[in-house]
Design an enzyme around this catalytic site. Structure first.
Site, PDB file in Angstrom:
ATOM      1  N   SER A 262       0.851  -1.186   0.000  1.00 35.59           N
ATOM      2  CA  SER A 262       0.000   0.000   0.000  1.00 35.59           C
ATOM      3  C   SER A 262       0.887   1.237   0.000  1.00 35.59           C
ATOM      4  CB  SER A 262      -0.911   0.009   1.230  1.00 35.59           C
ATOM      5  OG  SER A 262      -0.128   0.331   2.358  1.00 35.59           O
ATOM      6  N   LYS A 263       0.259   2.370   0.036  1.00 35.47           N
ATOM      7  CA  LYS A 263       0.960   3.661   0.008  1.00 35.47           C
ATOM      8  C   LYS A 263       2.055   3.757   1.078  1.00 35.47           C
ATOM      9  CE  LYS A 263      -1.142   7.300  -2.417  1.00 35.47           C
ATOM     10  NZ  LYS A 263      -0.121   7.074  -3.391  1.00 35.47           N
ATOM     11  N   ARG A 264       1.805   3.085   2.221  1.00 34.98           N
ATOM     12  CA  ARG A 264       2.777   3.141   3.313  1.00 34.98           C
ATOM     13  C   ARG A 264       4.164   2.659   2.869  1.00 34.98           C
ATOM     14  NH1 ARG A 264       2.193  -0.768   6.586  1.00 34.98           N
ATOM     15  NH2 ARG A 264       0.506  -1.738   5.455  1.00 34.98           N
ATOM     16  N   GLY A 266       5.559   3.053  -0.056  1.00 36.89           N
ATOM     17  CA  GLY A 266       6.235   3.920  -1.033  1.00 36.89           C
ATOM     18  C   GLY A 266       5.351   4.111  -2.247  1.00 36.89           C
ATOM     19  N   GLU A 272       3.672   7.610  -9.841  1.00 38.45           N
ATOM     20  CA  GLU A 272       4.572   7.907  -8.712  1.00 38.45           C
ATOM     21  C   GLU A 272       5.966   7.342  -8.969  1.00 38.45           C
ATOM     22  OE1 GLU A 272       1.209   7.755  -5.142  1.00 38.45           O
ATOM     23  OE2 GLU A 272       2.305   5.956  -5.696  1.00 38.45           O
TER      24      GLU A 272
END
Ligand code: GLU
Length: 346
Positions: A262-264, A266, A272
């Site tokens: 997930s975003k956590r 990276g 992105e």
């Protein structure tokens, strides 16, 4: 003929999990001289984000995962998407349209066929009624699910209604998965799932089966999250009397801490990663190894080598880890392998 497809819903950026599905599907088609298709699954009109179809195609082309069949410029225009900068001249569309919102009539014809054969029925329960039913079931500590109120009613065709699949009481399905072998399902995952909504749009379950059949898909590769409703699709193929494609549910992608990526962890979208300076070669090289391993145990390679060695037999059922430090290392090596003008092209 091997025919694979990538079937994203245009609901946001292209997540790395989707890129892995596209990569494996593309590689399987390339390896066997087959065709790779892009189909846009935009049947949930509320979740659709304008501009996303254009974005998905741009990203796939940047990654080099070019599709042979898919939405044409006219199809994009028909759903109000921009077409600038897309290279769609060589795309063929004889099995199209490839945007599901342009195929509504096709799905209603098949839903009608199921009703005529007694496998589906019209339901005019309103959202309020369904909500009340759910609340009462929760109070009685029952598993929430549709009661089947409309199963034996004769809801007229010209009044607003949804179409539901009539699932048998003793619903057991044994389905084949190329990665996991036989999977036995003892209970229906949903009670009489909706196939066609009252707005005339199909749900994923009907649309995916009808389209994979009509587009002559030979291998369906998709994320493991779709295993839960897989028996519904398997059952629909049997009701229609269609031969089934090979199904392969790809393992979940985890971060290095063993938790779902997930975003956590990276950067998790292509945009992105690109902004962070990653080359497509490094992103794809890393994704090749999430769920698949090179027969000689190699880690750093060009995508052509992946195509040469790729097979579903080498895809594992257990979840795979995406390592960003490794992706960084790969990026370094792939950049070193480029001539300066090539590098500037990115
Ligand atoms: N539209 C689904 C998604 O975005 C695709 C599932 C499939 O490939 O069958 O995840």
């Amino acid at each position: 003929m091997v025919r694979t497809r990538f079937a994203p819903s245009p609901t946001g950026s292209l997540h790395i999990g989707g890129v892995r599905t596209a990569l494996y599907s593309w590689a399987l088609a390339k390896k066997h001289g087959g065709k790779f298709l892009l189909r846009i699954e935009d049947t949930d009109q509320e979740r659709k984000i304008p501009g996303t179809i254009h974005f998905i195609i741009t990203e796939l082309q940047w990654l080099g995962l070019n599709f042979d069949e898919g939405p044409t410029t006219d199809e994009l225009k028909a759903v109000g998407e921009p077409t600038e900068g897309l290279n769609l001249a060589s795309i063929t569309s004889s099995y199209g349209p490839f945007i599901q919102s342009l195929r509504k009539e096709i799905y209603s014809t098949y839903a009608e066929e199921l009703i005529e054969n007694g496998y589906a029925y019209r339901c005019d329960c309103t959202p309020d009624m369904l909500e009340r039913e759910r609340r009462e079931q929760t109070l009685r500590r029952e598993k929430p699910g549709y009661s089947g109120r409309c199963r034996y009613r004769n809801v007229p065709k010209d009044s607003p209604h949804a179409v539901r699949l009539k699932l048998p009481e003793n619903f057991t399905v044994t389905a084949d998965d190329a990665i996991r072998g036989k999977i036995r399902f003892e209970n229906p995952p949903l009670r009489d799932p909706v196939l066609l909504k009252s707005d005339g749009f199909p749900t994923y379950h009907l649309a995916v089966v009808v389209d994979d059949h009509l587009m002559q898909i030979s291998h369906v590769l998709r994320g493991e999250e779709w295993i839960a409703t897989f028996p519904i699709h398997w059952y629909l193929y049997d009701l229609f009397g269609w031969s089934k494609p090979v199904f392969a549910h790809l393992p979940v992608i985890l971060g290095e801490d063993g938790k779902k990526l997930s975003k956590r962890h990276g950067a998790v979208t292509t945009a992105e990663l690109r902004d962070a300076g990653f080359l497509p070669q490094a992103i794809l090289n890393s994704l090749c190894l999430v769920g698949w391993s090179h027969p000689e145990g190699k880690e750093l390679f060009e995508i052509s080598e992946f195509v040469e060695h790729f097979s579903l037999e080498r895809v594992h059922a257990s979840s795979g880890i995406l390592s960003f430090p490794k992706m960084l290392k790969f990026n370094h090596e792939h950049i070193k392998a480029l001539e300066p003008p090539e590098f500037l092209g990115y």
